[in-house]
Design a protein around this motif. Structure first.
Motif, PDB file in Angstrom:
ATOM      1  N   MET A 137       0.832  -1.217   0.000  1.00 21.67           N
ATOM      2  CA  MET A 137       0.000   0.000   0.000  1.00 21.67           C
ATOM      3  C   MET A 137       0.865   1.265   0.000  1.00 21.67           C
ATOM      4  SD  MET A 137      -2.953   1.410  -0.091  1.00 21.67           S
ATOM      5  CE  MET A 137      -4.117   0.101   0.279  1.00 21.67           C
ATOM      6  N   ASN A 138       1.980   1.245   0.791  1.00 23.13           N
ATOM      7  CA  ASN A 138       2.868   2.409   0.833  1.00 23.13           C
ATOM      8  C   ASN A 138       3.499   2.685  -0.526  1.00 23.13           C
ATOM      9  OD1 ASN A 138       2.403   2.923   3.530  1.00 23.13           O
ATOM     10  ND2 ASN A 138       4.115   1.669   4.239  1.00 23.13           N
ATOM     11  N   GLN A 139       3.854   1.617  -1.241  1.00 25.04           N
ATOM     12  CA  GLN A 139       4.441   1.772  -2.572  1.00 25.04           C
ATOM     13  C   GLN A 139       3.431   2.373  -3.541  1.00 25.04           C
ATOM     14  OE1 GLN A 139       7.659   1.176  -3.765  1.00 25.04           O
ATOM     15  NE2 GLN A 139       8.137   1.051  -1.588  1.00 25.04           N
ATOM     16  N   VAL A 140       2.184   1.914  -3.438  1.00 24.34           N
ATOM     17  CA  VAL A 140       1.122   2.455  -4.304  1.00 24.34           C
ATOM     18  C   VAL A 140       0.927   3.939  -4.023  1.00 24.34           C
ATOM     19  CG1 VAL A 140      -1.349   2.360  -4.843  1.00 24.34           C
ATOM     20  CG2 VAL A 140      -0.063   0.240  -4.514  1.00 24.34           C
ATOM     21  N   LYS A 141       0.909   4.304  -2.742  1.00 29.19           N
ATOM     22  CA  LYS A 141       0.751   5.711  -2.349  1.00 29.19           C
ATOM     23  C   LYS A 141       1.913   6.549  -2.860  1.00 29.19           C
ATOM     24  CE  LYS A 141       0.244   8.747   1.665  1.00 29.19           C
ATOM     25  NZ  LYS A 141       0.232   8.814   3.155  1.00 29.19           N
ATOM     26  N   PHE A 142       3.118   5.996  -2.756  1.00 29.46           N
ATOM     27  CA  PHE A 142       4.308   6.716  -3.198  1.00 29.46           C
ATOM     28  C   PHE A 142       4.242   7.014  -4.694  1.00 29.46           C
ATOM     29  CE2 PHE A 142       8.572   6.570  -5.100  1.00 29.46           C
ATOM     30  CZ  PHE A 142       9.174   7.624  -4.432  1.00 29.46           C
ATOM     31  N   TYR A 143       4.006   5.988  -5.503  1.00 25.74           N
ATOM     32  CA  TYR A 143       3.998   6.167  -6.955  1.00 25.74           C
ATOM     33  C   TYR A 143       2.805   7.008  -7.417  1.00 25.74           C
ATOM     34  CZ  TYR A 143       7.811   2.832  -7.287  1.00 25.74           C
ATOM     35  OH  TYR A 143       9.036   2.217  -7.170  1.00 25.74           O
ATOM     36  N   ALA A 144       1.665   6.844  -6.758  1.00 26.07           N
ATOM     37  CA  ALA A 144       0.483   7.658  -7.105  1.00 26.07           C
ATOM     38  C   ALA A 144       0.750   9.132  -6.806  1.00 26.07           C
ATOM     39  CB  ALA A 144      -0.737   7.163  -6.337  1.00 26.07           C
ATOM     40  N   SER A 145       1.369   9.397  -5.658  1.00 24.34           N
ATOM     41  CA  SER A 145       1.690  10.785  -5.277  1.00 24.34           C
ATOM     42  C   SER A 145       2.719  11.383  -6.227  1.00 24.34           C
ATOM     43  CB  SER A 145       2.227  10.830  -3.838  1.00 24.34           C
ATOM     44  OG  SER A 145       1.253  10.395  -2.922  1.00 24.34           O
ATOM     45  N   MET A 146       3.690  10.579  -6.636  1.00 28.37           N
ATOM     46  CA  MET A 146       4.699  11.051  -7.582  1.00 28.37           C
ATOM     47  C   MET A 146       4.052  11.418  -8.922  1.00 28.37           C
ATOM     48  SD  MET A 146       7.666  11.183  -6.127  1.00 28.37           S
ATOM     49  CE  MET A 146       8.732  11.343  -7.541  1.00 28.37           C
ATOM     50  N   LEU A 147       3.138  10.579  -9.383  1.00 28.52           N
ATOM     51  CA  LEU A 147       2.455  10.846 -10.659  1.00 28.52           C
ATOM     52  C   LEU A 147       1.609  12.107 -10.578  1.00 28.52           C
ATOM     53  CD1 LEU A 147       1.351   7.236 -11.662  1.00 28.52           C
ATOM     54  CD2 LEU A 147       2.868   8.713 -12.993  1.00 28.52           C
ATOM     55  N   VAL A 148       0.798  12.203  -9.521  1.00 28.70           N
ATOM     56  CA  VAL A 148      -0.095  13.360  -9.367  1.00 28.70           C
ATOM     57  C   VAL A 148       0.715  14.642  -9.170  1.00 28.70           C
ATOM     58  CG1 VAL A 148      -1.847  14.425  -7.883  1.00 28.70           C
ATOM     59  CG2 VAL A 148      -2.020  12.001  -8.465  1.00 28.70           C
ATOM     60  N   GLY A 149       1.712  14.594  -8.274  1.00 30.23           N
ATOM     61  CA  GLY A 149       2.511  15.780  -7.972  1.00 30.23           C
ATOM     62  C   GLY A 149       3.264  16.314  -9.177  1.00 30.23           C
ATOM     63  N   THR A 150       3.961  15.433  -9.883  1.00 30.58           N
ATOM     64  CA  THR A 150       4.737  15.874 -11.055  1.00 30.58           C
ATOM     65  C   THR A 150       3.825  16.339 -12.197  1.00 30.58           C
ATOM     66  OG1 THR A 150       4.894  13.550 -11.770  1.00 30.58           O
ATOM     67  CG2 THR A 150       6.773  14.473 -10.571  1.00 30.58           C
ATOM     68  N   PHE A 151       2.650  15.725 -12.320  1.00 28.65           N
ATOM     69  CA  PHE A 151       1.709  16.164 -13.358  1.00 28.65           C
ATOM     70  C   PHE A 151       1.204  17.576 -13.080  1.00 28.65           C
ATOM     71  CE2 PHE A 151      -2.611  16.434 -15.194  1.00 28.65           C
ATOM     72  CZ  PHE A 151      -2.284  16.243 -16.532  1.00 28.65           C
ATOM     73  N   ILE A 152       0.913  17.872 -11.816  1.00 28.44           N
ATOM     74  CA  ILE A 152       0.457  19.224 -11.438  1.00 28.44           C
ATOM     75  C   ILE A 152       1.563  20.245 -11.706  1.00 28.44           C
ATOM     76  CG2 ILE A 152      -0.230  20.703  -9.503  1.00 28.44           C
ATOM     77  CD1 ILE A 152      -1.645  18.262  -8.301  1.00 28.44           C
ATOM     78  N   ILE A 153       2.806  19.887 -11.389  1.00 27.99           N
ATOM     79  CA  ILE A 153       3.942  20.787 -11.643  1.00 27.99           C
ATOM     80  C   ILE A 153       4.074  21.068 -13.134  1.00 27.99           C
ATOM     81  CG2 ILE A 153       6.463  20.994 -11.545  1.00 27.99           C
ATOM     82  CD1 ILE A 153       6.334  19.235  -8.985  1.00 27.99           C
ATOM     83  N   ALA A 154       4.024  20.006 -13.944  1.00 30.25           N
ATOM     84  CA  ALA A 154       4.162  20.155 -15.397  1.00 30.25           C
ATOM     85  C   ALA A 154       3.008  20.969 -15.980  1.00 30.25           C
ATOM     86  CB  ALA A 154       4.213  18.773 -16.053  1.00 30.25           C
TER      87      ALA A 154
END
Length: 288
Positions: A1-18
């Motif tokens: 679950m922690n890995q899923v949260k990590f990768y999901a947050s990375m995807l969402v965060g970097t997409f918002i930045i871009a």
């Protein structure tokens, strides 16, 4: 679950930045620091799309960091470093949201701050200037915060020279909004934290020097032993501001990837560098 949260947050965060960069900052020439801001300046100089420059500089930087820092150190930076240029390229054809530079600097800074806050909350990072700061710290023992502030300042000044002084002022507004938003998302208004670093004697000296010189924080050492192995361990305790927690993680994990870091909230810290004691405050009032 922690890995899923990590990768999901990375995807969402970097997409918002871009998205913030593509829809707001880039079309309005707001270079608010970071590798994205640098790519915007270089794009204007060489007449090459920002997405292309961002990808090339990111790959080049990763290769350089791999040489100086080693593959294990930069593994966590690879995901964020590559996702941002990928999403910038993916969204490059979208129509800008506004042509008002003030609105672009405020809402662009807000979006970047939200994205960075999401990434940092799960212990990720977006590479870029953070990697350069790691190299400078390893080679010349330069503080992370000093390096990043200096590089961001260069980008904003360069933006002012290439675009206009007015755009540099807008970039400064954007950088301020980004910082405040990021601190809010990370909960940095909660005060100080106590960090317990449990490592082996082999890394004691390097961790101590990095905390004392790199982070400019004091350190208290406690000797202990592993409960299972009974091998000697060193416990290093330091109190630091929330804004330096990420830097501490980077420093310790770079030196000893197996180290334990325990963080606790400190509701009040009295002493040098923090809240003055009641006696000191009273003395100052009487003197004045």
């Amino acid at each position: 679950m922690n890995q899923v949260k990590f990768y999901a947050s990375m995807l969402v965060g970097t997409f918002i930045i871009a998205l913030s960069f593509t829809l707001l900052q880039s079309p309005n020439q707001i270079a608010s620091g970071g590798l994205t801001g640098a790519s915007l300046v270089l794009s204007s100089i060489f007449n090459v799309p920002s997405a292309t420059i961002l990808l090339v500089t990111t790959l080049l930087l990763l290769v350089i960091c791999c040489y100086f820092l080693g593959m294990n150190t930069i593994l966590k930076s690879v995901i964020g470093s590559l996702l941002i240029p990928f999403f910038v390229y993916l969204t490059s054809g979208l129509h800008p949201l506004t042509d008002d530079p003030l609105l672009a600097s405020i809402f662009g800074g807000l979006g970047v701050g939200v994205g960075l806050g999401i990434v940092f909350r799960v212990g990720g990072n977006t590479g870029g200037f953070t990697l350069i700061a790691q190299i400078l710290h390893k080679i010349k023992s330069v503080k992370y915060s000093t390096s990043i502030i200096f590089m961001d300042a260069i980008v904003m000044i360069a933006g002012g020279l290439i675009f206009s002084p007015e755009k540099a002022l807008y970039a400064l507004v954007g950088a301020f909004v980004t910082r405040k938003t990021m601190e809010f998302i990370q909960g940095k208004n909660k005060g100080s934290q106590v960090a317990y670093i449990i490592s082996s004697k082999v890394y004691e000296k390097r961790i101590t020097e990095s905390v004392l010189n790199g982070l400019d924080r004091g350190l208290t050492k406690i000797t202990g032993a592993g409960g299972y192995t009974n091998s000697e361990r060193v416990i290093m305790m330091t109190v630091l501001d929330q804004s330096k927690v990420k830097d501490l993680r980077l420093v310790v994990q770079e030196i000893d990837p197996q180290a334990f870091i325990i963080l606790c909230d400190a509701t009040e810290v009295i002493g040098e560098g923090f809240t003055p004691s009641f006696r000191s405050s009273s003395s100052k009032m009487l003197v004045s």
